[in-house]
Design a protein around this motif. Structure first.
Motif, PDB file in Angstrom:
ATOM      1  N   ARG A  86       0.705  -1.167  -0.238  1.00 29.23           N
ATOM      2  CA  ARG A  86      -0.110  -0.001   0.077  1.00 29.23           C
ATOM      3  C   ARG A  86       0.873   1.067  -0.213  1.00 29.23           C
ATOM      4  O   ARG A  86       0.228   2.487  -0.372  1.00 29.23           O
ATOM      5  N   PHE A  91       3.151   2.089  -2.009  1.00 30.49           N
ATOM      6  CA  PHE A  91       3.186   2.360  -3.556  1.00 30.49           C
ATOM      7  C   PHE A  91       2.993   3.594  -3.829  1.00 30.49           C
ATOM      8  O   PHE A  91       3.502   4.638  -4.347  1.00 30.49           O
ATOM      9  N   ALA A  92       1.848   4.283  -3.110  1.00 32.05           N
ATOM     10  CA  ALA A  92       1.476   5.468  -3.436  1.00 32.05           C
ATOM     11  C   ALA A  92       1.775   6.593  -2.387  1.00 32.05           C
ATOM     12  O   ALA A  92       1.340   7.789  -2.369  1.00 32.05           O
ATOM     13  N   PHE A  93       2.831   6.202  -1.602  1.00 30.98           N
ATOM     14  CA  PHE A  93       3.196   7.076  -0.663  1.00 30.98           C
ATOM     15  C   PHE A  93       4.631   7.017  -0.492  1.00 30.98           C
ATOM     16  O   PHE A  93       5.443   6.065  -0.823  1.00 30.98           O
ATOM     17  N   PHE A 131       4.421  -3.362 -14.728  1.00 33.03           N
ATOM     18  CA  PHE A 131       3.186  -2.843 -15.413  1.00 33.03           C
ATOM     19  C   PHE A 131       3.587  -2.745 -17.021  1.00 33.03           C
ATOM     20  O   PHE A 131       2.729  -2.943 -17.673  1.00 33.03           O
ATOM     21  N   PHE A 174      -2.569  -6.224  -8.741  1.00 35.08           N
ATOM     22  CA  PHE A 174      -3.864  -5.741  -8.372  1.00 35.08           C
ATOM     23  C   PHE A 174      -4.520  -6.385  -7.558  1.00 35.08           C
ATOM     24  O   PHE A 174      -5.042  -6.081  -6.647  1.00 35.08           O
ATOM     25  N   ALA A 195      -6.262  -6.148  -3.903  1.00 38.35           N
ATOM     26  CA  ALA A 195      -7.770  -5.964  -3.644  1.00 38.35           C
ATOM     27  C   ALA A 195      -7.995  -7.241  -2.507  1.00 38.35           C
ATOM     28  O   ALA A 195      -8.638  -6.680  -1.623  1.00 38.35           O
ATOM     29  N   GLN A 245      -7.385  -5.459   0.774  1.00 36.98           N
ATOM     30  CA  GLN A 245      -8.564  -4.673   1.105  1.00 36.98           C
ATOM     31  C   GLN A 245      -9.491  -5.455   1.832  1.00 36.98           C
ATOM     32  O   GLN A 245     -10.204  -4.993   2.731  1.00 36.98           O
ATOM     33  N   LEU A 286      -8.765  -6.194   5.332  1.00 38.47           N
ATOM     34  CA  LEU A 286      -8.972  -5.001   6.063  1.00 38.47           C
ATOM     35  C   LEU A 286     -10.349  -4.759   6.419  1.00 38.47           C
ATOM     36  O   LEU A 286     -10.671  -4.313   7.556  1.00 38.47           O
ATOM     37  N   LEU A 298     -13.368  -1.277  -6.397  1.00 35.46           N
ATOM     38  CA  LEU A 298     -12.039  -1.699  -7.022  1.00 35.46           C
ATOM     39  C   LEU A 298     -11.565  -2.989  -6.480  1.00 35.46           C
ATOM     40  O   LEU A 298     -10.937  -3.717  -7.043  1.00 35.46           O
ATOM     41  N   ARG A 299     -12.015  -3.031  -5.317  1.00 31.37           N
ATOM     42  CA  ARG A 299     -11.426  -4.385  -4.250  1.00 31.37           C
ATOM     43  C   ARG A 299     -11.992  -5.446  -5.075  1.00 31.37           C
ATOM     44  O   ARG A 299     -11.627  -6.558  -4.856  1.00 31.37           O
ATOM     45  N   PHE A 306     -12.034  -6.284  -7.795  1.00 31.02           N
ATOM     46  CA  PHE A 306     -11.272  -6.701  -8.861  1.00 31.02           C
ATOM     47  C   PHE A 306     -10.935  -8.165  -8.870  1.00 31.02           C
ATOM     48  O   PHE A 306     -10.844  -9.243  -9.639  1.00 31.02           O
ATOM     49  N   SER A 355      -0.363   2.472 -12.976  1.00 34.77           N
ATOM     50  CA  SER A 355       0.244   2.964 -11.806  1.00 34.77           C
ATOM     51  C   SER A 355      -0.818   3.803 -10.882  1.00 34.77           C
ATOM     52  O   SER A 355      -0.932   3.567  -9.759  1.00 34.77           O
ATOM     53  N   PHE A 394      -4.291   3.334 -11.211  1.00 32.37           N
ATOM     54  CA  PHE A 394      -5.122   2.383 -10.444  1.00 32.37           C
ATOM     55  C   PHE A 394      -4.596   1.886  -9.438  1.00 32.37           C
ATOM     56  O   PHE A 394      -5.269   1.702  -8.193  1.00 32.37           O
ATOM     57  N   PHE A 395      -3.397   1.422  -9.368  1.00 28.85           N
ATOM     58  CA  PHE A 395      -2.866   0.846  -8.375  1.00 28.85           C
ATOM     59  C   PHE A 395      -2.591   1.659  -6.963  1.00 28.85           C
ATOM     60  O   PHE A 395      -2.931   1.314  -6.118  1.00 28.85           O
ATOM     61  N   ALA A 396      -2.298   2.940  -7.444  1.00 29.84           N
ATOM     62  CA  ALA A 396      -2.018   3.848  -6.396  1.00 29.84           C
ATOM     63  C   ALA A 396      -3.311   4.349  -5.776  1.00 29.84           C
ATOM     64  O   ALA A 396      -3.498   4.469  -4.657  1.00 29.84           O
ATOM     65  N   GLY A 407      -5.789   2.238  -5.409  1.00 31.73           N
ATOM     66  CA  GLY A 407      -5.996   1.094  -4.423  1.00 31.73           C
ATOM     67  C   GLY A 407      -5.249   1.369  -3.181  1.00 31.73           C
ATOM     68  O   GLY A 407      -5.851   0.888  -2.299  1.00 31.73           O
ATOM     69  N   ALA A 408      -4.203   1.476  -3.507  1.00 31.99           N
ATOM     70  CA  ALA A 408      -3.173   1.651  -2.213  1.00 31.99           C
ATOM     71  C   ALA A 408      -3.784   2.791  -1.347  1.00 31.99           C
ATOM     72  O   ALA A 408      -3.663   2.766  -0.191  1.00 31.99           O
ATOM     73  N   ARG A 409      -4.335   4.031  -1.748  1.00 29.35           N
ATOM     74  CA  ARG A 409      -4.837   5.087  -0.877  1.00 29.35           C
ATOM     75  C   ARG A 409      -6.046   4.483  -0.240  1.00 29.35           C
ATOM     76  O   ARG A 409      -6.333   4.780   0.822  1.00 29.35           O
ATOM     77  N   GLU A 410      -6.875   3.693  -0.999  1.00 27.07           N
ATOM     78  CA  GLU A 410      -8.103   3.110  -0.321  1.00 27.07           C
ATOM     79  C   GLU A 410      -7.637   2.282   0.833  1.00 27.07           C
ATOM     80  O   GLU A 410      -8.332   2.222   1.975  1.00 27.07           O
ATOM     81  N   GLN A 411      -6.708   1.470   0.791  1.00 23.50           N
ATOM     82  CA  GLN A 411      -6.136   0.752   1.883  1.00 23.50           C
ATOM     83  C   GLN A 411      -5.768   1.688   3.116  1.00 23.50           C
ATOM     84  O   GLN A 411      -5.946   1.476   4.205  1.00 23.50           O
ATOM     85  N   ALA A 412      -5.070   2.794   2.709  1.00 25.47           N
ATOM     86  CA  ALA A 412      -4.560   3.685   3.914  1.00 25.47           C
ATOM     87  C   ALA A 412      -5.955   4.075   4.510  1.00 25.47           C
ATOM     88  O   ALA A 412      -5.737   4.519   5.853  1.00 25.47           O
ATOM     89  N   LEU A 463      -8.716   2.795   4.881  1.00 22.48           N
ATOM     90  CA  LEU A 463      -9.061   1.360   5.595  1.00 22.48           C
ATOM     91  C   LEU A 463      -8.460   1.391   6.952  1.00 22.48           C
ATOM     92  O   LEU A 463      -8.692   1.091   8.074  1.00 22.48           O
TER      93      LEU A 463
END
Lengths: 243, 243
Positions: free
Chosen positions: A84, A86-88, A115, A126, A130, A133, A136, B83-84, B86, B123, B125-127, B129-134, B136
Motif C-alpha cells: 500500500r 506504493f502510493a506514499f 506494469f 492488483f 484487492a 483490502q 482489512l 475496485l477491491r 477486481f 500505476s 489505478f494501483f495507487a 487502490g493503495a490509497r483506499e487501503q490507507a 481503511l
DNA sequence: CGCCAGATTGAGATCCATCAAGCGTAGTGG
DNA sequence: CCACTACGCTTGATGGATCTCAATCTGGCG
C-alpha cells in the motif's frame, strides 16, 4: 520454502509461466534475516521497497500519542509487506518481527517493469492489493460489530485460513506466535481482557490456547460462533495467463 | 462536474495527457441516476463492474446475522466503487445511495486494456487502490483505539479532507449527508450514543452539526483532539506521465 | 392535521478497561 | 545449584464508557 515463497503465493492465484517466474524472481533481492522482536521499519521512514516474507511472522502497527498501539496487519510466509505504500513516499506504519523471519527486499521503483512487461503480473499485483483490502474490510467489521470473544475467534480463523493457502497441516491445530498483548492491540482490547476471553472460549469448548499453540475441536462450530466465512480470502477471479 | 469527474480525480494524482484521458473516458458508460436511499448492489451479487461517482454520496455496508450493520466505505464524487472486487467474482458488500447520485458503470473486464496500454494508468489505478487501503487502515485505528468523540471527529475530518481534493469550499463548514444511524454503523456505536457524542462535541465547542450541516470553528483544535493527520490522504508519490 | 423518520434525553444494565496482586516459566549471574 | 529477575499470563475488585430500552421531541410531508 526452498524456492521463492512469493512464487508459491502468486502461483496460488494463477498459472505462472516461466517468463513470469523469471521476472518475479529477478525483483527479489537475496533474503535477509531478522531476529524476533526487532523492528524492520518505522512509521515515517522513506518507503523505497516492499518486502516479501519467506519465513516467520511479522506485524505492522501504529503507536498512538496516548501510549496505546494499534496492530494493523499480521504477515505470514508468502505475504507482501508494504504494497500500500506504493502510493506514499513514507511508511504508514511500523513493522516488526514476531518470530525469527526472512524477508526479501523488492524495490518499489521496479513496479514499472511489471506494469510494462506483463499484463498477468499487473493483474496479479492488483488482485493481491484487492485481497488485502478485503482482509482489512473484514477486520473493520470485526472491530466495529463483534464481541470480544467473536473478535478473537474470528482473527484466529482468519490466520488459520490464510496459512492454509501456502502451507498444509492439520486443520484443527496450529502455532500462532502472537502474544496476548499483540492480539489485544490488534483487536482493540486490553491484554487483561484477551486473557479472560481465552478462558471464556476454553470454557465454551470452542478454542484452546497453550503457549502459542491453538487447538480448535470443532471448526464449524467456531466459525458459526464468530460469523466467519472464508470467501473473502479464498474465492477469487481466475486470471488467465496470456502475457 | 461538467466533464468526467473521474478525470478530475485521476488528474489530481498525476498529469494526464490526452491519450490517457481518451482511454479513461472510453471506459465509462453513460451515467446513471440513483435516487436517495436506494440500493445500487447487494452483497453476494456477481461483480462485473466498478462504478465511478459523478455526483452524490453513497456508502457500502455489510448486514450482520444479529441484525446489526457495519458501514465500510463512504463514497463521494470522484471515488471509485468496487475496485477491491477486481479479485472477487461476487460483491463483498452492499452499496446504497445516501443522496440522489449519478454513477458511471465501468466494466471490470476492461482493466486488461488499462494494463496493456498504459503504464501510467496502471500505476494510477494501483495507487488509488493503495490509497483506499490507507483509508481503511486509518479507520481501523479509529475503531480500535479511539473514544467515541474522537471517532466521530476523525471520520468527519477524513470526509472533509477527501472532499477538498476535488471540490473547493469554505474550510470550516460543509454538508455531510449522513444520518446518525449511518455514522453509528460506520463507527461501531449505537445511534443513541452518536447523538450524545455530538452534543458533547458541541459543548466542547469543537464541532457543530445541524441538519447534516457541519461547522468546525477551529480545525486545528479538532485535528489535535482527534489525532488526525491528513498525510494518509494527501501525500502521494508523484507519478510521471511517460506512456 | 396526523404521521413518520430522525434526533434527543433519561435510567438502568453490560461489556470491557484499569489498577493491583499473584503465578509460572525461562533466562541470568553468582 | 540457587537466588533473582523479567516477561507473559491469570485473577479479583472497581469504575467507566457505551448499550439497550423507552419516552419524548422535532421537522417535513402527505
Amino acid at each position: 520454502m526452498s524456492k521463492s515463497c512469493i512464487l508459491k503465493h502468486f502461483g496460488s492465484y494463477a498459472e505462472l509461466e516461466p517468463c513470469h517466474e523469471d521476472l518475479l524472481c529477478s525483483l527479489e533481492k537475496s533474503p535477509r534475516k531478522i531476529n524476533a522482536e526487532t523492528v524492520l521499519c518505522h512509521e515515517g521512514d522513506i518507503a523505497e521497497a516492499f518486502y516479501t516474507v519467506l519465513s516467520g511472522w511479522l506485524f505492522s502497527y501504529r503507536n498512538m500519542e496516548d501510549g496505546t498501539r494499534q496492530v494493523l496487519d499480521i504477515f505470514v510466509p508468502g505475504d507482501v509487506i508494504g504494497l500500500r505504500e506504493f502510493a506514499f513516499t513514507h511508511r504508514l506504519t511500523s513493522v516488526a518481527a514476531l518470530t525469527e523471519a526472512e524477508v526479501c527486499e523488492f524495490p518499489k521503483s521496479r513496479m514499472a517493469e511489471i506494469f510494462s512487461n506483463s499484463v498477468l503480473l499487473s493483474s496479479l499485483f492488483f488482485a493481491i492489493g484487492a485481497r488485502e483490502q478485503a482482509v482489512l474490510l473484514e477486520r473493520l467489521v470485526n472491530l466495529g460489530r463483534r464481541s470480544a470473544t467473536q473478535k478473537l475467534a474470528h482473527l484466529t480463523l482468519e490466520l488459520l485460513s490464510r496459512l492454509e493457502r501456502t502451507n498444509t497441516f492439520s486443520q484443527n491445530e496450529f502455532r500462532m506466535p502472537l502474544p496476548q498483548h499483540v492480539l489485544a492491540d490488534a483487536l482493540g482490547l486490553s491484554t487483561v481482557h484477551v486473557s479472560r476471553t481465552f478462558t471464556e472460549l476454553k470454557e465454551e469448548g470452542l478454542m484452546f490456547r497453550d503457549n502459542n499453540h491453538i487447538q480448535i475441536p470443532n471448526i464449524k462450530r467456531l466459525k458459526d460462533f464468530a460469523g466467519f466465512s472464508p470467501y473473502y480470502l479464498n474465492e477469487s477471479v481466475p486470471l488467465d495467463s496470456r502475457n
